[in-house]
Motif scaffolding. Structure first.
Motif, mmCIF file in Angstrom:
data_model
loop_
_atom_site.group_PDB
_atom_site.id
_atom_site.type_symbol
_atom_site.label_atom_id
_atom_site.label_comp_id
_atom_site.label_asym_id
_atom_site.label_seq_id
_atom_site.Cartn_x
_atom_site.Cartn_y
_atom_site.Cartn_z
ATOM 1 N N VAL A 36 0.826 -1.209 0.000
ATOM 2 C CA VAL A 36 0.000 0.000 0.000
ATOM 3 C C VAL A 36 0.860 1.259 0.000
ATOM 4 O O VAL A 36 0.653 2.183 -0.796
ATOM 5 N N ILE A 37 1.855 1.300 0.893
ATOM 6 C CA ILE A 37 2.692 2.495 1.007
ATOM 7 C C ILE A 37 3.496 2.725 -0.265
ATOM 8 O O ILE A 37 3.538 3.841 -0.801
ATOM 9 N N GLY A 38 4.135 1.672 -0.773
ATOM 10 C CA GLY A 38 4.942 1.822 -1.980
ATOM 11 C C GLY A 38 4.130 2.304 -3.160
ATOM 12 O O GLY A 38 4.499 3.258 -3.849
ATOM 13 N N LEU A 39 2.981 1.645 -3.399
ATOM 14 C CA LEU A 39 2.159 2.009 -4.543
ATOM 15 C C LEU A 39 1.587 3.409 -4.416
ATOM 16 O O LEU A 39 1.657 4.221 -5.355
ATOM 17 N N TYR A 40 1.013 3.714 -3.259
ATOM 18 C CA TYR A 40 0.340 5.003 -3.138
ATOM 19 C C TYR A 40 1.312 6.183 -3.097
ATOM 20 O O TYR A 40 1.007 7.265 -3.606
ATOM 21 N N LEU A 41 2.507 5.993 -2.515
ATOM 22 C CA LEU A 41 3.505 7.068 -2.582
ATOM 23 C C LEU A 41 3.925 7.292 -4.035
ATOM 24 O O LEU A 41 4.142 8.435 -4.462
ATOM 25 N N ALA A 42 4.031 6.199 -4.789
ATOM 26 C CA ALA A 42 4.354 6.333 -6.217
ATOM 27 C C ALA A 42 3.252 7.074 -6.959
ATOM 28 O O ALA A 42 3.522 7.856 -7.876
#
Length: 545
Positions: free
Chosen positions: A409-415
């Protein structure tokens, strides 16, 4: 000017972006929608992370949390739809960031996106293995008696291998599988809902479904269901259910170079997959809640959906429900692997990944087979901590699984946040594509970025007091290692950029064969966006940071 009249509209637009058509453009707009819908997979996230929401908030985290958080995610998706319409390339998010903010922005965005996608592969495949094991255990007492985390992990590895083989050798079968997956999710979810409506002896009251609160976190906020600790720490942790389930919709962007009419098809694929998943997922989750026979027993059992099904249904019917979900999760895993390999292919095509020439290589079927294989290996490695048993309040809780979910979740949404912010910063200078938000981007973009920042902070927090360093009951097995992976990755990326990448990484590289006398893709004279959509940013992204 170059004579490009022999190209299709999609190929002309791709040429304008600097790429020749390498991948097979055989996916329809529906297939593009289908892969994002399959990756979102209400038969995956709604089942596998239901316990996270029940334990951290209870029914209110689901009945109210789902529609509220879904609305924010739809806003994020609409912002991304506008971007993919303007820039329909396999690089997707990374490519947008590079064009709008320079090479450094593209470097960080690409790596965050890739890390998130690898974690999605791992989490969905592990969830799939868990639910196949639950299915067999429900239908067979002897299978249930032989349960072990090792057995689940072996099943997880088998699922990863099978989905890798399908992606490498499946060819056109993958597009067909995603189309079938849509109907499996629609009719499968409908069957589950009907079973849970008509077969249970009783149903939970409307009042309980929309007001009941649970804090089964092992002592966060003192174990209370009132006060600021519950509302601002425990309950938001339960929103991981929604934020994780409705993710992976960037697949529509990563498959843009394989989609016909991508400027419209990929844009619609993103927002429509979110919208329909949000509606279907809410109905499905409400069916779960209304089917609860004994809330206290659900809490004692760790909050998982299998406990609810075993309460409300016969073993055979519970097994059927779990099997429907398990097959849906297998479809989801296959689609996730497709999306990850395409993103790795595009990022490697631009030289950003170690061993780039290997991962950017296409096999005879024009499939990035090496990218599929390395994605499979990494997904397996980051899930090894799931072999360590963990229980909270006496119930087994897959802390490692939730950590991988948080990383995804964090990786995708920060991207996602980086290009959305950069598009907002560019304002009216941004040249919109065929599908656009008009002027609504002015409030949608900052709201989308703010929501992403807030959830990223929450999902690196410990999900139980024993996960806090310094707590008397602290133990590494309780630690949410999402911040270790996320922050550690950011540190490595920072070092990688300053020690090496900034010296050679210039962002997207063109692959188009330019005619003599033409020095850049922008000179080929295409007017798909009026003037070229990229001319104004060309100098910025080539210079980097």
């Amino acid at each position: 000017m170059a004579d490009l009249t022999h190209l299709t509209d999609d190929e002309r637009m791709l040429a304008e972006l600097g790429y020749k058509q390498e991948l097979n453009r055989t996916w329809s707009g529906f297939s593009n929608f289908a892969i994002s819908f399959s990756i979102i997979s209400i038969l995956a996230g709604c089942f596998t992370t239901f316990g996270q929401a029940w334990n951290n908030g209870g029914p209110v985290a689901i009945s109210w949390g789902w529609p509220i958080i879904s609305t924010f995610i739809l806003i994020i998706g609409l912002c991304m739809s506008e971007l993919v319409s303007a820039y329909p390339t396999s690089g997707g998010i990374y490519w947008w960031a590079s064009k709008l903010g320079g090479a450094k922005a593209g470097y960080y965005t690409g790596w965050l996106n890739l890390i998130g996608l690898l974690a999605v592969d791992a989490s969905v495949a592990y969830g799939c293995a868990t639910f196949f094991d639950l299915t067999f255990s429900t239908l067979s007492a002897s299978w249930a008696a032989g349960y072990s985390l090792t057995r689940v992990f072996i099943m997880f590895l088998v699922i990863l291998v099978l989905t890798a083989l399908l992606n490498i050798y499946g060819g056109h079968l993958m597009a067909l599988m995603n189309n079938i997956s849509v109907w499996w999710h629609v009719f499968g979810a409908a069957i589950v809902i009907l079973i849970l409506i008509f077969l249970p002896d009783k149903h939970m009251s409307v009042g309980d479904v929309f007001t009941m609160r649970v804090n089964n976190s092992g002592g966060l906020a003192g174990g209370e269901t009132t006060g600021l600790g519950y509302w601002f720490y425990v309950l938001p942790l339960g929103f991981l259910l929604t934020q994780y389930t409705i993710t992976g919709f960037d697949a529509s962007a990563h498959l843009a170079e394989e989609t016909q009419g991508a400027a419209n098809g990929a844009a619609k694929g993103i927002w429509q997959s979110i919208f329909y998943s949000a509606i279907g997922g809410w109905i499905l989750l409400l069916a779960f809640l209304f089917a609860v026979q004994d809330p206290a027993k659900v809490t004692e059992g760790g909050g998982g959906v299998a406990v609810i099904f075993n309460q409300a249904l016969s073993p055979t019917m519970a097994g059927i429900v779990l099997l429907i979900a398990s097959i849906g999760q297998f479809f989801c895993t296959s689609a996730c692997m497709t999306s990850t390999s395409r993103m790795m292919f595009a990022f490697s095509r631009d030289g950003a990944v170690p061993g780039a020439s290997m991962w950017a290589k296409l096999d005879k079927n024009k499939v990035p087979a090496n990218a599929v294989l390395v994605s499979t290996v990494i997904a397996a490695l980051i899930t090894i901590p799931a072999l360590v048993p963990v229980d909270i309040n006496g119930a087994p809780v897959p802390v490692a699984f939730y950590a991988v979910v948080s990383v995804a979740v964090i990786g995708l949404y920060l991207a996602f946040a980086i290009p959305i912010f950069l598009r907002w910063r560019q304002g009216d200078a941004f040249v919109q594509g065929a599908w656009n938000l008009g002027t609504k981007w002015k409030w949608m973009a900052p709201l989308a970025v703010l929501e992403i920042i807030v959830i990223s902070i929450y999902f690196i927090l410990p999900i139980t007091p024993a996960g806090w360093l310094g707590n008397a009951d602290f133990d590494l097995k309780f630690v949410n290692y999402a911040p270790v992976l996320t922050i550690g990755s950011l540190v490595v990326l920072w070092l990688g950029w300053h020690l090496s990448a900034k010296k050679w990484f210039t962002g997207p590289k063109t692959t188009i064969d330019l005619p003599a006398g033409v020095s850049s893709a922008d000179e080929i004279g295409l007017e798909h966006h009026g003037k070229t959509a990229h001319g104004d940013q060309e100098h910025q992204w080539k210079q980097g940071d």
